[in-house]
Design an enzyme around this catalytic site. Structure first.
Site, PDB file in Angstrom:
ATOM      1  NE  ARG A   1      -2.436  -2.085   3.213  1.00 16.51           N
ATOM      2  CZ  ARG A   1      -2.839  -2.242   4.470  1.00 16.51           C
ATOM      3  NH1 ARG A   1      -3.750  -1.440   4.972  1.00 16.51           N
ATOM      4  NH2 ARG A   1      -2.324  -3.193   5.224  1.00 16.51           N
TER       5      ARG A   1
ATOM      6  CG  ASN B   1      35.247  44.410   5.752  1.00 11.07           C
ATOM      7  OD1 ASN B   1      34.524  44.146   4.784  1.00 11.07           O
ATOM      8  ND2 ASN B   1      34.864  45.192   6.729  1.00 11.07           N
TER       9      ASN B   1
HETATM   10  C1  UD1 Z   1      -1.612  -6.897  11.321  1.00 10.73           C
HETATM   11  C2  UD1 Z   1      -2.576  -7.759  12.135  1.00 10.73           C
HETATM   12  C3  UD1 Z   1      -3.787  -6.929  12.511  1.00 10.73           C
HETATM   13  C4  UD1 Z   1      -3.345  -5.708  13.277  1.00 10.73           C
HETATM   14  C5  UD1 Z   1      -2.277  -4.912  12.530  1.00 10.73           C
HETATM   15  C6  UD1 Z   1      -1.685  -3.869  13.456  1.00 10.73           C
HETATM   16  C7  UD1 Z   1      -2.286 -10.060  11.297  1.00 10.73           C
HETATM   17  C8  UD1 Z   1      -2.883 -11.135  10.480  1.00 10.73           C
HETATM   18  N1  UD1 Z   1      -2.973  -8.904  11.334  1.00 10.73           N
HETATM   19  O1  UD1 Z   1      -2.297  -6.525  10.142  1.00 10.73           O
HETATM   20  O2  UD1 Z   1      -4.672  -7.689  13.294  1.00 10.73           O
HETATM   21  O3  UD1 Z   1      -4.470  -4.885  13.547  1.00 10.73           O
HETATM   22  O4  UD1 Z   1      -1.203  -5.769  12.106  1.00 10.73           O
HETATM   23  O5  UD1 Z   1      -0.764  -3.045  12.809  1.00 10.73           O
HETATM   24  O6  UD1 Z   1      -1.268 -10.269  11.906  1.00 10.73           O
HETATM   25  N2  UD1 Z   1       4.994  -9.393   7.821  1.00 10.73           N
HETATM   26  C9  UD1 Z   1       5.999 -10.314   7.613  1.00 10.73           C
HETATM   27  N3  UD1 Z   1       5.723 -11.430   6.886  1.00 10.73           N
HETATM   28  C10 UD1 Z   1       4.505 -11.680   6.371  1.00 10.73           C
HETATM   29  C11 UD1 Z   1       3.474 -10.737   6.595  1.00 10.73           C
HETATM   30  C12 UD1 Z   1       3.753  -9.599   7.322  1.00 10.73           C
HETATM   31  O7  UD1 Z   1       7.125 -10.139   8.072  1.00 10.73           O
HETATM   32  O8  UD1 Z   1       4.356 -12.735   5.738  1.00 10.73           O
HETATM   33  C13 UD1 Z   1       5.309  -8.183   8.603  1.00 10.73           C
HETATM   34  C14 UD1 Z   1       5.127  -6.907   7.810  1.00 10.73           C
HETATM   35  O9  UD1 Z   1       6.331  -6.562   7.156  1.00 10.73           O
HETATM   36  C15 UD1 Z   1       4.748  -5.908   8.884  1.00 10.73           C
HETATM   37  C16 UD1 Z   1       4.058  -6.751   9.935  1.00 10.73           C
HETATM   38  O10 UD1 Z   1       4.419  -8.088   9.676  1.00 10.73           O
HETATM   39  O11 UD1 Z   1       5.891  -5.303   9.456  1.00 10.73           O
HETATM   40  C17 UD1 Z   1       2.540  -6.621   9.866  1.00 10.73           C
HETATM   41  O12 UD1 Z   1       2.100  -7.044   8.597  1.00 10.73           O
HETATM   42  P1  UD1 Z   1       0.988  -6.264   7.784  1.00 10.73           P
HETATM   43  O13 UD1 Z   1       0.803  -6.936   6.491  1.00 10.73           O
HETATM   44  O14 UD1 Z   1       1.255  -4.826   7.811  1.00 10.73           O
HETATM   45  O15 UD1 Z   1      -0.285  -6.620   8.693  1.00 10.73           O
HETATM   46  P2  UD1 Z   1      -1.592  -5.787   8.869  1.00 10.73           P
HETATM   47  O16 UD1 Z   1      -2.468  -5.998   7.715  1.00 10.73           O
HETATM   48  O17 UD1 Z   1      -1.259  -4.398   9.222  1.00 10.73           O
HETATM   49 CA    CA Z   2       0.591  -3.171   9.261  1.00  9.76          CA
END
Ligand code: UD1
Ligand code: CA
Length: 464
Positions: A17, A380
């Protein structure tokens, strides 16, 4: 600091995003990659280096973090549950430990809030304690479902939530403490039966509950503490919160901001007491400002060191420069890298400097270019003086020894040296060294033709 606490930081995702070629956790807020704020937080609560889960652009992420963490690689981003599982190897001996999970994209949490979470976990003897929040807009956060006794029963991701669940105002901050054993044992049993086809870490809550284990939640007092950076708009919000915190801290230390909302300041900048910062000032990088300075509107400093009682007037730009005590710069001066202004130096309006060292009390008050120069004490430099430092191939040096006086509109064709106490007459082009205490003049002598203008006017009249 609890001795039995390990920290995992999730940072393998790309951050779709953000619509960026750069991985999300390396986007900068208030001058630092957002992951660095999370690393600071980990260091505040645990003396063990955290395990950072890396994947997308992992070389770049590892380079930024360096030796501040251990790393585990998640080759494919199959979800937050799968990401945490990648730390199992690194944390093999951690069965009896507590494991704090932070998201690399949630940089604003305060250490005190994490300490509260840790305390609650121990006090309630939970298998899992998580941080929740009640933001104005629950947006895409996972919803916290509680039962009639107010116990937390499950987390439903926004994409999986039904209309009723979507209305829930309490959401998951993405920060959890697990008991090591419960965490890794159950992670292996997660399924991908959900809207995103991912292994959700959040599913562990219901799993633990079904095993009769205790789960607790701490609601963050300030929802800003759990803002996740998923979009440019959230990045901007995070940046403004960090800046607000920086400005609040500086004000508590004695700095005046006449309109703090308009000031852009990196979290790495320091400012001394009794300095006054006017509106629309930008302070970046390792900029250090001393005490009792005045920083007028539109000043932009990058990695610049400013002493005490310095006056930076409107529109002054300085990059990689040093300005010593009681100097005065601007309005509209441009100090390029390698500029060093000694005490009491005055650099006035429309003066540009580069790799120029000004001795104590030297002055260049108006409209000059001083590059590759050594300017002695109390020199100066008259209005419009320029150093001709570039011959098309090399950059050459101009040296003005102590006490030199350069008349206005002088060109100093480098390499050139003007000896101590010497004078250069206005309008000169100096191509040869000038000995100490001499006067150098290179302009053509003035010619005066009496009555010339009268005769010209009469001639024009006759033609009409
Ligand atoms: C996640 C939570 C959500 C919470 C939110 C808070 C889950 C399923 N959902 O959603 O409930 O409200 O965070 O900010 O956990 N990442 C990895 N590997 C992956 C997927 C993600 O390392 O396979 C890391 C991302 O880089 C990020 C973090 O995990 O730093 C969170 O992942 P993101 O995809 O942003 O989760 P959200 O949709 O925000
Ligand atoms: Ca997130």
């Amino acid at each position: 600091m609890p001795q039995n606490l390990e920290v995992i930081i999730l940072a393998a995702g790309l951050g779709t995003r953000m619509k960026s070629a750069t991985v999300k956790v390396l986007h900068r807020a208030a001058g630092r990659p957002i992951i660095e704020y999370v690393l600071d937080l980990a260091a505040d609560v645990s003396d063990q280096p955290p395990v950072v889960i890396v994947g997308h652009q992992r070389e770049a992420v590892q380079k930024t973090i360096g030796n501040r963490a251990r790393f585990a690689v998640q080759e494919q981003q199959l979800g937050t549950g799968h990401a945490v599982l990648q730390a199992a190897g690194a944390l093999e001996g951690a069965k009896d430990r507590r494991i704090l999970i932070l998201s690399g994209d949630v940089p604003l949490t305060r250490p005190a809030t994490l300490k509260k979470l840790i305390e609650r976990h121990e006090l309630e003897r939970n298998a899992l304690t998580l941080l929740t929040m009640k933001p104005d807009d629950p947006a895409m956060y996972g919803r916290i479902v509680r039962d009639k006794d107010d116990a937390v029963v499950k987390i439903v991701e926004a994409k999986d939530a039904n209309a009723e669940e979507k209305k829930i105002g309490e959401v998951n901050a993405g920060i959890y403490i697990f008991n090591g054993e419960d965490l890794f044992k159950n992670l292996r049993n997660l399924s991908t039966n959900n809207a995103q086809g991912e292994y959700y870490l959040t599913d562990l809550l219901a799993v633990l509950r079904s095993q009769g284990q205790r789960v607790g939640a701490v609601v963050a007092d300030d929802p800003a503490e759990a803002i996740g950076v998923n979009s440019r708009s959230e990045l901007a919000t995070v940046e403004s919160v960090i800046q607000q915190r920086v400005v609040d801290r500086l004000m508590s230390e004695g700095v005046t901001f006449r309109n703090p909302a308009t000031v852009v300041i990196d979290s790495t900048v320091t400012i001394g007491a009794d300095t006054v910062v006017y509106p629309f000032v930008t302070l970046e990088g390792m900029t250090r400002i001393g005490e009792g300075c005045v920083v007028e509107p539109g000043v932009h400093l990058i990695n610049t060191k400013v002493g005490d009682d310095v006056h930076l007037k409107t529109g002054t730009v300085a990059d990689d420069s040093t300005i010593e005590d009681e100097a005065s710069v601007g309005p509209y001066a441009h100090l390029r890298p390698g500029t060093h202004l000694g005490k009491h130096v005055k650099v006035g309006n429309f003066v540009e400097t580069k790799k120029a060292v000004f001795g104590e009390g030297a002055k260049a008050s108006h409209l000059s270019y001083i590059g590759d120069a050594e300017i002695g004490k109390d020199v100066n430099i008259g209005a419009g003086t320029i150093t001709c430092n570039y011959d098309g191939v090399n950059k050459n040096k101009t040296i003005l020894e102590d006490g030199v006086f350069i008349g206005s509109d002088t060109q100093l064709v480098a390499p050139v040296r003007v000896g101590q106490g010497a004078y250069v007459g206005a309008g000169s082009t100096i191509t040869k060294d000038v000995p100490a205490d001499a006067l150098a003049l290179s302009r053509t002598p003035q010619k005066v033709i009496p009555g010339w203008a009268t005769r010209r006017r009469e001639g024009l009249k006759k033609r009409e």
